[in-house]
Design a protein around this motif. Structure first.
Motif, PDB file in Angstrom:
ATOM      1  N   LYS A  29      14.860  23.725   6.600  1.00  0.00           N
ATOM      2  CA  LYS A  29      14.059  23.614   5.724  1.00  0.00           C
ATOM      3  C   LYS A  29      15.600  24.608   4.300  1.00  0.00           C
ATOM      4  O   LYS A  29      15.687  24.054   3.517  1.00  0.00           O
ATOM      5  CB  LYS A  29      13.012  23.377   5.345  1.00  0.00           C
ATOM      6  CG  LYS A  29      12.580  22.292   6.441  1.00  0.00           C
ATOM      7  CD  LYS A  29      11.079  23.091   6.701  1.00  0.00           C
ATOM      8  CE  LYS A  29      10.211  21.893   6.790  1.00  0.00           C
ATOM      9  NZ  LYS A  29       8.725  22.003   6.995  1.00  0.00           N
ATOM     10  N   TYR A  33      17.658  22.899   1.031  1.00  0.00           N
ATOM     11  CA  TYR A  33      17.477  22.686   0.362  1.00  0.00           C
ATOM     12  C   TYR A  33      18.336  24.320  -0.866  1.00  0.00           C
ATOM     13  O   TYR A  33      18.844  24.063  -1.599  1.00  0.00           O
ATOM     14  CB  TYR A  33      15.966  22.989  -0.117  1.00  0.00           C
ATOM     15  CG  TYR A  33      15.093  20.942   0.606  1.00  0.00           C
ATOM     16  CD1 TYR A  33      15.557  20.411  -0.576  1.00  0.00           C
ATOM     17  CD2 TYR A  33      14.736  21.038   0.912  1.00  0.00           C
ATOM     18  CE1 TYR A  33      15.105  18.899  -0.254  1.00  0.00           C
ATOM     19  CE2 TYR A  33      13.877  20.306   1.978  1.00  0.00           C
ATOM     20  CZ  TYR A  33      14.108  19.624   1.263  1.00  0.00           C
ATOM     21  OH  TYR A  33      13.650  17.796   2.399  1.00  0.00           O
ATOM     22  N   GLN A 130      17.363  27.470  -8.936  1.00  0.00           N
ATOM     23  CA  GLN A 130      17.474  26.566  -8.322  1.00  0.00           C
ATOM     24  C   GLN A 130      15.952  26.299  -8.421  1.00  0.00           C
ATOM     25  O   GLN A 130      16.305  24.616  -8.081  1.00  0.00           O
ATOM     26  CB  GLN A 130      18.136  27.021  -6.871  1.00  0.00           C
ATOM     27  CG  GLN A 130      19.562  27.383  -7.353  1.00  0.00           C
ATOM     28  CD  GLN A 130      19.567  27.581  -5.738  1.00  0.00           C
ATOM     29  OE1 GLN A 130      19.872  26.452  -4.246  1.00  0.00           O
ATOM     30  NE2 GLN A 130      20.967  28.817  -5.309  1.00  0.00           N
ATOM     31  N   ALA A 134      14.577  22.105  -9.779  1.00  0.00           N
ATOM     32  CA  ALA A 134      13.891  21.609  -9.135  1.00  0.00           C
ATOM     33  C   ALA A 134      12.836  21.380  -9.529  1.00  0.00           C
ATOM     34  O   ALA A 134      12.183  20.113  -8.875  1.00  0.00           O
ATOM     35  CB  ALA A 134      13.857  22.180  -7.438  1.00  0.00           C
ATOM     36  N   LEU A 136      10.180  22.773 -10.485  1.00  0.00           N
ATOM     37  CA  LEU A 136       8.949  23.297  -9.448  1.00  0.00           C
ATOM     38  C   LEU A 136       8.303  24.452 -10.282  1.00  0.00           C
ATOM     39  O   LEU A 136       7.302  24.664 -10.015  1.00  0.00           O
ATOM     40  CB  LEU A 136       9.334  23.633  -8.469  1.00  0.00           C
ATOM     41  CG  LEU A 136       9.563  22.890  -7.596  1.00  0.00           C
ATOM     42  CD1 LEU A 136      10.366  23.828  -5.653  1.00  0.00           C
ATOM     43  CD2 LEU A 136       8.557  21.667  -6.712  1.00  0.00           C
ATOM     44  N   MET A 439       9.436  27.026  -2.324  1.00  0.00           N
ATOM     45  CA  MET A 439      10.926  25.369  -2.881  1.00  0.00           C
ATOM     46  C   MET A 439      11.428  25.034  -1.352  1.00  0.00           C
ATOM     47  O   MET A 439      10.718  23.516  -1.801  1.00  0.00           O
ATOM     48  CB  MET A 439      11.930  26.432  -4.026  1.00  0.00           C
ATOM     49  CG  MET A 439      12.747  24.843  -3.765  1.00  0.00           C
ATOM     50  SD  MET A 439      14.714  25.736  -5.393  1.00  0.00           S
ATOM     51  CE  MET A 439      15.608  26.438  -3.437  1.00  0.00           C
ATOM     52  N   ALA A 440      11.538  25.204  -0.756  1.00  0.00           N
ATOM     53  CA  ALA A 440      11.826  24.373   0.823  1.00  0.00           C
ATOM     54  C   ALA A 440      10.553  23.859   0.996  1.00  0.00           C
ATOM     55  O   ALA A 440      11.143  22.778   1.434  1.00  0.00           O
ATOM     56  CB  ALA A 440      12.723  25.513   1.678  1.00  0.00           C
ATOM     57  N   ARG A 442       8.114  23.136  -0.309  1.00  0.00           N
ATOM     58  CA  ARG A 442       7.501  21.912  -1.550  1.00  0.00           C
ATOM     59  C   ARG A 442       8.957  21.186  -1.401  1.00  0.00           C
ATOM     60  O   ARG A 442       7.664  19.524  -1.891  1.00  0.00           O
ATOM     61  CB  ARG A 442       7.447  22.559  -2.921  1.00  0.00           C
ATOM     62  CG  ARG A 442       6.808  23.705  -3.243  1.00  0.00           C
ATOM     63  CD  ARG A 442       5.118  22.984  -3.197  1.00  0.00           C
ATOM     64  NE  ARG A 442       4.034  23.983  -3.194  1.00  0.00           N
ATOM     65  CZ  ARG A 442       3.934  24.795  -4.468  1.00  0.00           C
ATOM     66  NH1 ARG A 442       4.127  24.500  -5.800  1.00  0.00           N
ATOM     67  NH2 ARG A 442       3.094  25.998  -4.797  1.00  0.00           N
ATOM     68  N   LEU A 443       9.914  20.689  -1.738  1.00  0.00           N
ATOM     69  CA  LEU A 443      10.801  19.736  -1.307  1.00  0.00           C
ATOM     70  C   LEU A 443      10.638  18.983  -0.757  1.00  0.00           C
ATOM     71  O   LEU A 443      10.782  17.478  -0.194  1.00  0.00           O
ATOM     72  CB  LEU A 443      11.525  20.421  -1.652  1.00  0.00           C
ATOM     73  CG  LEU A 443      12.141  21.004  -2.825  1.00  0.00           C
ATOM     74  CD1 LEU A 443      13.666  21.371  -3.484  1.00  0.00           C
ATOM     75  CD2 LEU A 443      11.734  20.407  -4.128  1.00  0.00           C
ATOM     76  N   SER A 444      10.513  20.062   0.407  1.00  0.00           N
ATOM     77  CA  SER A 444       9.948  18.913   2.121  1.00  0.00           C
ATOM     78  C   SER A 444       8.597  18.075   2.221  1.00  0.00           C
ATOM     79  O   SER A 444       8.486  16.502   2.619  1.00  0.00           O
ATOM     80  CB  SER A 444      10.080  19.438   3.204  1.00  0.00           C
ATOM     81  OG  SER A 444      10.178  18.811   4.592  1.00  0.00           O
ATOM     82  N   LEU A 446       7.579  17.112  -0.347  1.00  0.00           N
ATOM     83  CA  LEU A 446       7.967  16.424  -1.707  1.00  0.00           C
ATOM     84  C   LEU A 446       8.594  14.777  -0.762  1.00  0.00           C
ATOM     85  O   LEU A 446       7.859  13.345  -1.081  1.00  0.00           O
ATOM     86  CB  LEU A 446       7.662  16.396  -3.049  1.00  0.00           C
ATOM     87  CG  LEU A 446       7.319  17.696  -3.557  1.00  0.00           C
ATOM     88  CD1 LEU A 446       8.142  18.029  -4.788  1.00  0.00           C
ATOM     89  CD2 LEU A 446       5.942  16.567  -4.188  1.00  0.00           C
ATOM     90  N   GLU A 447       9.113  15.267  -0.454  1.00  0.00           N
ATOM     91  CA  GLU A 447      10.548  14.276   0.577  1.00  0.00           C
ATOM     92  C   GLU A 447       9.734  13.807   1.472  1.00  0.00           C
ATOM     93  O   GLU A 447      10.201  12.059   1.749  1.00  0.00           O
ATOM     94  CB  GLU A 447      11.330  14.959   1.035  1.00  0.00           C
ATOM     95  CG  GLU A 447      12.730  14.098   1.575  1.00  0.00           C
ATOM     96  CD  GLU A 447      13.601  14.684   1.939  1.00  0.00           C
ATOM     97  OE1 GLU A 447      14.352  13.951   2.269  1.00  0.00           O
ATOM     98  OE2 GLU A 447      13.895  15.949   1.670  1.00  0.00           O
TER      99      GLU A 447
END
Length: 484
Positions: A29, A33, A130, A134, A136, A439-440, A442-444, A446-447
């Motif tokens: 992850k 990201y 970053q 994103a 966040l 961050m990684a 959270r983005l994972s 959301l994806e």
């Protein structure tokens, strides 16, 4: 009960590193990201264009990131783990056919190239940038506090020295505000203080002279450093400054607060603990049109005596009424930032409440009221409101949780490094790892949610194609409700 008879040590397998690392592993992850190419540009000025090429700085920094990310105690131990851990090799991009770098490779690179530079601080800022890109970060509510990190120093090995006391960082601001109050009461302004500062006794470690003696409440008295930190509403760390533990939290408020307010404009409220509950700090926050969120702080009034709350203020007369309904009149505003109100000596002599009001030697009552009283009352009003109770409760979910994770999972209880700069670099990198990890994840998350929603939409289209003349089984509102 079964017994394993076959010996798998000599088993030969045909597989790639891509297949061996689990799909949901954290390093996958982070690789997906987080971008690390900027490290080469940051470190380029510290490499020579001549001579034998050194190790890729991205790999060197990734070794230190692995150390902080998984809470490994030392770089030496990290390099040993990289030899046998497939996920670590995958993160670094080192195949099985190549040897892993020795621990001294990173140590020498840090000592000879990156020590006494701002590389680690810039790495932290780039990772944070970053996170901002994103989308966040949410700076509507921010929280500030400090946590101590035990120094690599024996608490019994020290020398006692005398140093000059540092002046309060708010001295000039306080004097200006005191003179404003004095002018309102037709008093002459006070000049700045003259002369040198007093000396105080200080414990200085023989092992790590940069560290400071921590003597705070019930905590262990030892040499340590303090990380003064600000985080946002979601727990992403926005700024950190490392100082010795003998520097009070209020002394570090101004530089951290100025940095945050200059960079982020959408701050509505700021939560702090009781160590920051001082008049100048509250005034500074309120002057920036930010709501200060602070807890209850016990008064210094002795048990069985009247505190300042027992006296009633008359705004028209600028006087106070005591519990025996006698009047105390304004006298002056002191250099310490207090307005003094005096009672009549003859009245206090015959007062039946004298023992609960005066000290043994006092002949009349001297009531000292802070010039910041309106600001303290403003803080109390916010604290007791439903808004204040709800938002201040977020501290334990943001800054306190960050400190808990830092100590438990990222090696933040103590440090092996000595010297303020080395410790500061270590903490900056650890907080960078915490931000990139969050961050990684959270983005994972959301994806994965968006992929589920897109899957539902595909099913919805298939059903609506088959049933043209009938109402669709799935409603669009239901899909939006699932998304929320």
């Amino acid at each position: 009960m079964s017994y394993q008879i076959n010996n798998p040590k000599d088993e030969f397998i045909m597989s790639t590193m891509e297949e061996l690392v689990p799909e949901d592993h954290l390093v996958r992850k982070i690789i997906k990201y987080v971008k690390f190419d900027f490290i080469r540009e940051l470190t380029k000025p510290y490499y020579s264009e001549l001579g034998r090429p050194g190790y890729d700085p991205v790999i060197l920094f990734k070794i230190a990131i692995l150390k902080s990310l998984f809470g490994i105690p030392s770089i030496r131990r990290t390099c040993e783990e990289i030899k046998v851990n497939i996920a670590y090799r995958y993160f670094l991009g080192i195949p099985f056919s190549e040897n892993t770098p020795d621990h001294s490779t990173y140590s020498k690179a840090y000592t000879n190239r990156f020590y006494e530079t701002e590389v680690y601080e810039k790495v932290f800022e780039n990772i944070l940038e970053q996170v901002i890109k994103a989308k966040l970060i949410d700076t509507t509510y921010i929280f500030m506090d400090s946590t101590h990190i035990k120094a690599s120093a024996n608490k019994r090995q020290y020398v006692s020295t005398y140093v000059k006391e540092e002046k309060s960082i708010f001295e000039a601001e306080m004097l200006a505000y005191i003179n404003e109050v004095r002018e309102e009461n037709d008093e002459k302004p006070l000049p700045p203080t003259k002369g040198g500062t007093k000396e105080k006794k200080k414990k200085e470690s023989k092992t790590d002279p940069d560290s400071g003696w921590l003597s705070k409440g019930e905590k262990e008295h030892t040499f340590a450093y303090n990380a003064h930190t600000v985080c946002d509403h979601h727990g992403f760390i926005l700024k950190q400054m490392t100082k010795p533990s003998n520097v009070h939290d209020s002394q570090m408020f101004t530089p951290v607060f100025e940095y945050v307010t200059q960079r982020y404009e959408s701050i509505e409220a700021m939560g702090l603990d009781a160590g920051y509950k001082t008049g100048p700090i509250i005034k500074r926050i309120a002057d920036e049109q930010i709501l200060p969120l602070l807890p209850y702080k016990r008064t210094n009034a002795k048990k069985g005596t009247f505190g300042n709350s027992g006296f009633i203020y008359d705004e028209d007369e600028n006087s106070y009424t005591c519990p025996n309904y006698e009047t105390l009149y304004y006298q002056k505003t002191t250099r310490q930032g207090y307005q003094e109100y005096h009672s009549d000596e003859s009245t206090c002599k015959l007062c039946p409440l004298k023992k609960a009001c005066l000290s043994a030697k006092a002949k009349y009552k001297v009531l000292r009221v802070s010039i910041y009283k309106p600001y303290f009352e403003f803080v109390e009003e916010i604290k007791n409101s439903p808004y204040g109770k709800e938002k201040y409760a977020l501290r334990k979910e943001t800054i306190e949780r960050d400190f808990g994770d830092f100590k438990e999972r990222h090696g933040g209880r103590y440090t092996h490094y000595r010297g303020l700069k080395k410790v500061s670099d270590h903490i900056s990198l650890a907080f960078s790892c915490m931000n990139m990890k969050k961050m990684a994840l959270r983005l994972s998350e959301l994806e994965s949610k968006s992929s589920v929603i897109s899957y539902i939409f595909r099913i919805y289209r298939k059903i609506t194609r088959k049933i043209k003349n009938k109402k669709p089984i799935l409603k669009f509102s239901n899909i939006l409700e699932f998304q929320n």
